[in-house]
Write an enzyme that holds these catalytic residues in place. Structure first.
Site, PDB file in Angstrom:
ATOM      1  N   CYS A  48      22.401  30.262  17.282  1.00 34.80           N
ATOM      2  CA  CYS A  48      23.426  31.309  17.429  1.00 34.80           C
ATOM      3  C   CYS A  48      24.078  31.353  18.798  1.00 34.80           C
ATOM      4  O   CYS A  48      25.260  31.058  18.921  1.00 34.80           O
ATOM      5  CB  CYS A  48      22.821  32.669  17.100  1.00 34.80           C
ATOM      6  SG  CYS A  48      22.395  32.824  15.369  1.00 34.80           S
ATOM      7  N   GLU A  70      25.764  40.818  11.028  1.00 32.92           N
ATOM      8  CA  GLU A  70      24.305  40.918  11.071  1.00 32.92           C
ATOM      9  C   GLU A  70      23.840  40.599  12.483  1.00 32.92           C
ATOM     10  O   GLU A  70      24.366  39.693  13.114  1.00 32.92           O
ATOM     11  CB  GLU A  70      23.772  39.862  10.087  1.00 32.92           C
ATOM     12  CG  GLU A  70      22.301  39.795   9.977  1.00 32.92           C
ATOM     13  CD  GLU A  70      21.725  41.134   9.559  1.00 32.92           C
ATOM     14  OE1 GLU A  70      22.125  41.649   8.514  1.00 32.92           O
ATOM     15  OE2 GLU A  70      20.887  41.652  10.320  1.00 32.92           O
ATOM     16  N   ASN A  81      26.616  38.812  21.166  1.00 32.50           N
ATOM     17  CA  ASN A  81      25.960  37.546  21.515  1.00 32.50           C
ATOM     18  C   ASN A  81      26.423  37.022  22.871  1.00 32.50           C
ATOM     19  O   ASN A  81      25.638  36.477  23.639  1.00 32.50           O
ATOM     20  CB  ASN A  81      26.202  36.498  20.425  1.00 32.50           C
ATOM     21  CG  ASN A  81      25.211  36.652  19.276  1.00 32.50           C
ATOM     22  OD1 ASN A  81      24.334  37.515  19.325  1.00 32.50           O
ATOM     23  ND2 ASN A  81      25.336  35.826  18.257  1.00 32.50           N
ATOM     24  N   LEU A 139      20.417  40.172  13.308  1.00 34.78           N
ATOM     25  CA  LEU A 139      18.974  39.886  13.296  1.00 34.78           C
ATOM     26  C   LEU A 139      18.594  38.755  14.242  1.00 34.78           C
ATOM     27  O   LEU A 139      19.356  37.829  14.495  1.00 34.78           O
ATOM     28  CB  LEU A 139      18.488  39.590  11.880  1.00 34.78           C
ATOM     29  CG  LEU A 139      18.982  38.363  11.116  1.00 34.78           C
ATOM     30  CD1 LEU A 139      18.288  37.091  11.557  1.00 34.78           C
ATOM     31  CD2 LEU A 139      18.765  38.581   9.636  1.00 34.78           C
ATOM     32  N   THR A 155      28.634  35.048  11.081  1.00 30.49           N
ATOM     33  CA  THR A 155      29.379  35.241  12.335  1.00 30.49           C
ATOM     34  C   THR A 155      30.630  34.378  12.297  1.00 30.49           C
ATOM     35  O   THR A 155      30.544  33.153  12.171  1.00 30.49           O
ATOM     36  CB  THR A 155      28.493  34.840  13.530  1.00 30.49           C
ATOM     37  OG1 THR A 155      27.314  35.632  13.482  1.00 30.49           O
ATOM     38  CG2 THR A 155      29.201  35.063  14.856  1.00 30.49           C
ATOM     39  N   ALA A 167      14.064  34.717  33.230  1.00 26.59           N
ATOM     40  CA  ALA A 167      14.615  33.458  33.725  1.00 26.59           C
ATOM     41  C   ALA A 167      13.747  32.298  33.235  1.00 26.59           C
ATOM     42  O   ALA A 167      12.614  32.489  32.831  1.00 26.59           O
ATOM     43  CB  ALA A 167      14.645  33.488  35.249  1.00 26.59           C
ATOM     44  N   GLY A 168      14.302  31.120  33.266  1.00 27.55           N
ATOM     45  CA  GLY A 168      13.543  29.938  32.847  1.00 27.55           C
ATOM     46  C   GLY A 168      14.480  28.887  32.300  1.00 27.55           C
ATOM     47  O   GLY A 168      15.535  28.623  32.884  1.00 27.55           O
TER      48      GLY A 168
HETATM   49  C1  UDX Z   1      20.338  35.916  18.736  1.00 23.88           C
HETATM   50  C2  UDX Z   1      20.646  37.403  18.935  1.00 23.88           C
HETATM   51  O1  UDX Z   1      19.584  38.006  19.710  1.00 23.88           O
HETATM   52  C3  UDX Z   1      20.786  38.093  17.586  1.00 23.88           C
HETATM   53  O2  UDX Z   1      21.115  39.463  17.764  1.00 23.88           O
HETATM   54  C4  UDX Z   1      21.865  37.393  16.783  1.00 23.88           C
HETATM   55  O3  UDX Z   1      22.000  37.974  15.496  1.00 23.88           O
HETATM   56  C5  UDX Z   1      21.541  35.900  16.646  1.00 23.88           C
HETATM   57  O4  UDX Z   1      21.354  35.325  17.941  1.00 23.88           O
HETATM   58  P1  UDX Z   1      18.143  34.499  18.138  1.00 23.88           P
HETATM   59  O5  UDX Z   1      18.984  33.276  18.117  1.00 23.88           O
HETATM   60  O6  UDX Z   1      17.140  34.700  17.048  1.00 23.88           O
HETATM   61  O7  UDX Z   1      19.055  35.822  18.102  1.00 23.88           O
HETATM   62  O8  UDX Z   1      17.353  34.471  19.516  1.00 23.88           O
HETATM   63  P2  UDX Z   1      17.166  35.404  20.788  1.00 23.88           P
HETATM   64  O9  UDX Z   1      15.921  36.175  20.660  1.00 23.88           O
HETATM   65  O10 UDX Z   1      18.398  36.132  21.097  1.00 23.88           O
HETATM   66  O11 UDX Z   1      16.930  34.280  21.909  1.00 23.88           O
HETATM   67  C6  UDX Z   1      17.931  33.292  22.144  1.00 23.88           C
HETATM   68  C7  UDX Z   1      17.514  32.337  23.214  1.00 23.88           C
HETATM   69  O12 UDX Z   1      17.524  32.975  24.485  1.00 23.88           O
HETATM   70  C8  UDX Z   1      16.121  31.732  23.066  1.00 23.88           C
HETATM   71  O13 UDX Z   1      16.195  30.341  23.339  1.00 23.88           O
HETATM   72  C9  UDX Z   1      15.301  32.452  24.107  1.00 23.88           C
HETATM   73  O14 UDX Z   1      14.234  31.666  24.580  1.00 23.88           O
HETATM   74  C10 UDX Z   1      16.332  32.693  25.186  1.00 23.88           C
HETATM   75  N1  UDX Z   1      16.022  33.838  26.070  1.00 23.88           N
HETATM   76  C11 UDX Z   1      15.949  35.098  25.550  1.00 23.88           C
HETATM   77  C12 UDX Z   1      15.865  33.641  27.434  1.00 23.88           C
HETATM   78  O15 UDX Z   1      15.952  32.494  27.923  1.00 23.88           O
HETATM   79  N2  UDX Z   1      15.604  34.715  28.238  1.00 23.88           N
HETATM   80  C13 UDX Z   1      15.520  35.988  27.750  1.00 23.88           C
HETATM   81  O16 UDX Z   1      15.303  36.900  28.546  1.00 23.88           O
HETATM   82  C14 UDX Z   1      15.694  36.180  26.370  1.00 23.88           C
END
Ligand code: UDX
Length: 433
Positions: free
Chosen positions: A264, A151, A212, A153, A122, A256-257
């Site tokens: 990322c 990407e 993102n 993922l 990225t 929420a939380g």
């Molecule tokens: C993210 C993007 O989803 C992905 O597409 C990109 O390539 C990299 O960044 P990732 O970092 O693996 O992926 O985590 P993700 O599942 O997106 O969650 C990110 C954060 O958001 C976590 O801390 C998660 O707990 C939080 N989250 C997610 C929330 O607080 N609420 C939600 O509803 C969803």
């Protein structure tokens, strides 16, 4: 096809193993010797479900090899993926591109045949253009095409997301050959009907940062609503469920939380703001600063709530923290909201014991002064408050009656709104979110 993957971190190791799974011959280049040795032995240096099996299978089959040598890489193939890290610069919002730059500086002078370099990392918009100009300067009588193939993922689903992505995106300069190459590389994925969006490099770079930024915005939106719910005595989870039925909104990413963390989303929205500022478009993204602020306030609020349920002071209290990874199914603690809260609570005089199913080693390295327990039960021994800060399945299955015998006070703060409130209240717990 033969191809090289430069950088074998979360992104690169997964991409390399998945490309081997698609039938390609892959050479992965990793400059950190310890990581390289582990990967070459078929071991994954981080927790990612399904990846160890895939990596081992293709190391054993010989379709995936690991090297530390750019010279070997230059000789091995004519297609190169850049999958090195782009962390946040220390003390600044912008992305640190030193590893991406180093990959080009080292690889291109060694090329003796025309090559295609596909960036997966990225990066800020404009990077492919800059690298392309630099590659032209460095190339010795060969044609080097640079294109961006971001990407998307998620950690915890990395293999699934790489082999069965929602979409593939390619940003290439006019007249390039990378579309033909990508159609061949990703043939089995495209055969499943996966869309391939072919565009120019700045657009491809912005697709990734926009995706993102949108996800981060969605999480902070619902967390802002949670703040209003706190004040109004309303239930944010029901609001998320109700608005989520609207197909235009969707229920995903409305939990929420404690908010978002990880390697990322936080750094990507900051780098996006920084880049927009450089381009003179800072105003367009000024709301992202508020997205970041809402997110960081969730951590402060969690500390304040814990202090409140402790009767106004954390001094001398025992706090159990369940979960330290930034999300479940990961051992990643980069910018983990849970560990951030743990550290703040400890600094306010409490004794903090942490347990996480997978992230203990990484947590210990980052926060060596916290106490660590080997089970959730042990972490809760004589606790004044139990905080659930990562929604691991293991915590959802905890028996509140049994755990109630272990603690000093039956107070649980559900930082991820993942527990069944009635179950905990029925077992005599004060349940807070
Ligand atoms: C993210 C993007 O989803 C992905 O597409 C990109 O390539 C990299 O960044 P990732 O970092 O693996 O992926 O985590 P993700 O599942 O997106 O969650 C990110 C954060 O958001 C976590 O801390 C998660 O707990 C939080 N989250 C997610 C929330 O607080 N609420 C939600 O509803 C969803």
């Amino acid at each position: 096809m033969r191809m090289v993957v430069l950088g074998l971190g979360y992104l690169g190791a997964t991409h390399a193993a998945c490309m081997a799974e698609l039938g390609h011959d892959v050479l992965g280049v990793e400059i950190v010797p310890e990581k390289r040795a582990q990967l070459a032995a078929g071991e994954v240096p981080f927790y990612e479900p399904g990846l160890p099996e895939l990596l081992k299978r293709h190391i054993d089959s010989g379709r995936l090899t690991v090297s530390g040598s750019y010279a070997e890489a230059a000789d091995f193939a004519d297609i190169f993926f850049i999958a090195v890290g782009t962390p946040q610069k220390k003390g600044e919002y912008s992305a640190d591109l030193q590893y991406v730059d180093a990959a080009i500086e080292e690889l291109v002078p060694l090329l003796t045949r025309d090559a295609i370099i596909l960036g997966k990392s990225t990066v800020p918009v404009g990077t492919a253009q800059r690298l392309s100009e630099r590659a032209d300067e460095l190339a010795k009588d060969v044609d080097v095409e640079i294109a961006w193939n971001p990407e998307f993922l998620r950690e915890g689903f990395a293999v699934q997301d790489t082999l069965h992505p929602d979409r593939l995106v390619l940003g290439m300069f006019a007249g390039g050959a990378s579309e033909t190459a990508c159609r061949e590389i990703y043939g089995p994925i495209l055969d499943e009907g996966t869309p391939l969006i072919v565009t120019d490099p700045p657009t491809a770079e912005l697709v990734k940062t926009s995706a993102n930024a949108f996800l981060a915005t969605k999480i902070s939106f619902i967390n802002a609503i949670a703040e209003v719910c706190d004040a109004a005595g309303a239930d944010v989870k029901s609001i998320a469920d109700a608005i989520g039925f609207d197909a235009r909104i969707g229920r995903k990413f409305l939990n929420a939380g404690l908010g978002f963390g990880g390697g990322c989303l936080p750094k990507d929205i900051r780098a996006f703001m920084a880049r927009a500022g450089e381009l003179g478009a800072a105003e367009a993204l000024s709301f992202l600063r508020e997205v970041d602020n809402v997110n960081m306030r969730r951590r402060t609020r969690m500390v304040e709530l814990t202090r409140e349920v402790c009767g106004g002071s954390l001094l001398g209290k025992r706090i159990a923290i369940l979960g330290s990874a930034f999300k479940p199914e990961s051992d990643d603690v980069r910018d983990s909201p849970a560990l951030n809260v743990a550290g703040q609570i400890q600094l306010q005089g409490a004794s903090v014991t942490v347990y996480d199913p997978k992230a203990m080693d990484n947590s210990r390295k980052l926060f060596p002064t916290l106490d660590y327990a080997i089970t959730a039960f042990d972490a809760c021994e004589k606790a004044d408050v139990v905080l659930v800060l990562t929604e691991w399945r293991e915590f959802l299955a905890l028996d509140p009656i049994e755990l109630g015998e272990q603690v000093r006070q039956r107070i649980v703060v559900d930082g991820r709104m993942c527990l069944d409130p009635a179950r905990w209240s029925d077992a005599g717990w004060q349940y807070r979110v």
